[in-house]
Design an enzyme around this catalytic site. Structure first.
Site, short mmCIF file in Angstrom:
data_model
loop_
_atom_site.label_atom_id
_atom_site.label_comp_id
_atom_site.label_asym_id
_atom_site.label_seq_id
_atom_site.Cartn_x
_atom_site.Cartn_y
_atom_site.Cartn_z
N SER A 76 -12.29 -19.42 -16.06
CA SER A 76 -11.43 -20.60 -15.88
C SER A 76 -11.09 -21.30 -17.19
O SER A 76 -9.93 -21.67 -17.40
CB SER A 76 -12.08 -21.58 -14.90
OG SER A 76 -12.11 -21.03 -13.60
N LYS A 122 -19.13 -26.59 -3.80
CA LYS A 122 -17.85 -26.94 -3.17
C LYS A 122 -18.00 -27.87 -1.97
O LYS A 122 -17.17 -28.76 -1.76
CB LYS A 122 -17.09 -25.67 -2.79
CG LYS A 122 -16.67 -24.85 -4.00
CD LYS A 122 -15.97 -23.57 -3.60
CE LYS A 122 -15.62 -22.75 -4.84
NZ LYS A 122 -14.90 -21.52 -4.51
N ASP A 137 -8.48 -22.78 -3.14
CA ASP A 137 -9.01 -21.45 -2.82
C ASP A 137 -8.27 -20.83 -1.65
O ASP A 137 -7.99 -19.63 -1.64
CB ASP A 137 -10.50 -21.55 -2.44
CG ASP A 137 -11.41 -21.66 -3.64
OD1 ASP A 137 -11.01 -21.21 -4.74
OD2 ASP A 137 -12.54 -22.17 -3.48
N ALA A 164 -21.13 -18.01 4.53
CA ALA A 164 -20.68 -19.20 5.25
C ALA A 164 -20.64 -20.43 4.35
O ALA A 164 -20.76 -21.56 4.82
CB ALA A 164 -21.61 -19.46 6.45
N GLY A 165 -20.43 -20.22 3.05
CA GLY A 165 -20.37 -21.33 2.10
C GLY A 165 -18.98 -21.92 1.97
O GLY A 165 -18.09 -21.67 2.81
#
EC number: 1.1.1.25
Length: 263
Positions: A18, A69, A105, A126-127
């Site tokens: 990034s 997140k 995202d 499952a995040g």
């Protein structure tokens, strides 16, 4: 020229590209922006308070990656766009002294798909990333299944209308997506034989990790299943984030071209 500071919060973070792609954009578009932005990686201790760190560092904007997140979603003053639905934020922007959260995202993933003719998908994990992908894929009309090792977080996906499992479902899926952190540890997210079964029936194996041939992608390659890493998703979500950082002065399509040229 005014200087503004940006960054990406994560743990681990040293692998992140990034800073490379965002700094290329800040350099390219400094005349249009009328400021020079500097974007840097920020290793955040797991117990840190994201908003406090953001303000302490004097940031104008930031991205958020594993494993923060969902926590970022909780500390924003305002949440906008699809982030409201998916309960996860990967982009933070200081707007009128308020910390505003976005999720790029979701759309970034969908834009990265070379084909769009998939009927169903299996998401491993499952995040926060899994939540964003599930929201976008449901929005696009796909049937979505989620497989996670524990029940933690699955209630969100059930409310979204996804089929949820803690044991591998005996079904075939067009898209098999690794949204776990297993690849960062050079591991498979699932039993090898089970994955083989999914890959033999699948149209695309997609790993959100990027920059190397992960065990997940290596297995898909071995079985001649089409595969894709997270590089294009990274660039698309970054370009969409940059549009937010620029207060919409620079459209994401222009940012994407610059980012693609350096990575």
């Amino acid at each position: 020229m005014k200087l503004k500071s940006f960054g990406v919060f994560g743990n681990p973070i040293k692998h992140s590209k990034s800073p490379l792609i965002h700094n290329a954009c800040f350099l390219t578009f400094q005349k249009e922006l009328r400021f020079l932005g500097h974007y840097h990686p920020i290793l955040l201790p797991l117990e840190s308070h994201i908003k406090s760190e953001f303000l302490h560092l004097g940031l104008s904007g930031a991205n958020v990656t594993l494993p923060f997140k969902e926590r970022a979603f909780q500390v924003c003053d305002k949440i906008k766009g699809i982030a409201l639905e998916c309960g996860a934020v990967n982009t933070l922007v200081l707007e009128n002294d308020e910390l505003v959260g976005y999720n790029t995202d979701a759309l970034g993933f969908y834009l990265s798909l070379k084909q769009k003719n998939y009927q169903n998908a299996l998401i491993l994990g499952a995040g926060g990333s899994a939540k964003a992908l599930a929201c976008e894929l449901k929005k696009q009309g796909l049937q979505v299944s989620v497989l996670n090792r524990s029940s933690r977080g699955l209630d969100f996906f059930q409310r979204l209308g996804c089929d949820c499992f803690m044991e591998p479902p005996k079904s075939a899926f067009d898209l098999i997506i690794n949204a776990t952190s297993a690849s960062l540890h050079n591991e498979l997210p699932l039993n090898k034989e089970v994955l083989k079964g999914y890959f033999k029936e699948g149209k695309l194996a997609y790993d959100l990790a990027y920059g190397f041939l992960t065990p997940f992608l290596s297995l898909a390659k071995e079985l001649k299943t089409p595969f894709q890493d997270g590089k294009d998703m990274l660039i698309y979500q970054a370009a969409l984030s940059f549009e937010k950082f620029s207060a919409s002065q620079i459209p994401y399509s222009k940012a994407f071209e610059v980012m693609r040229s350096v990575f």
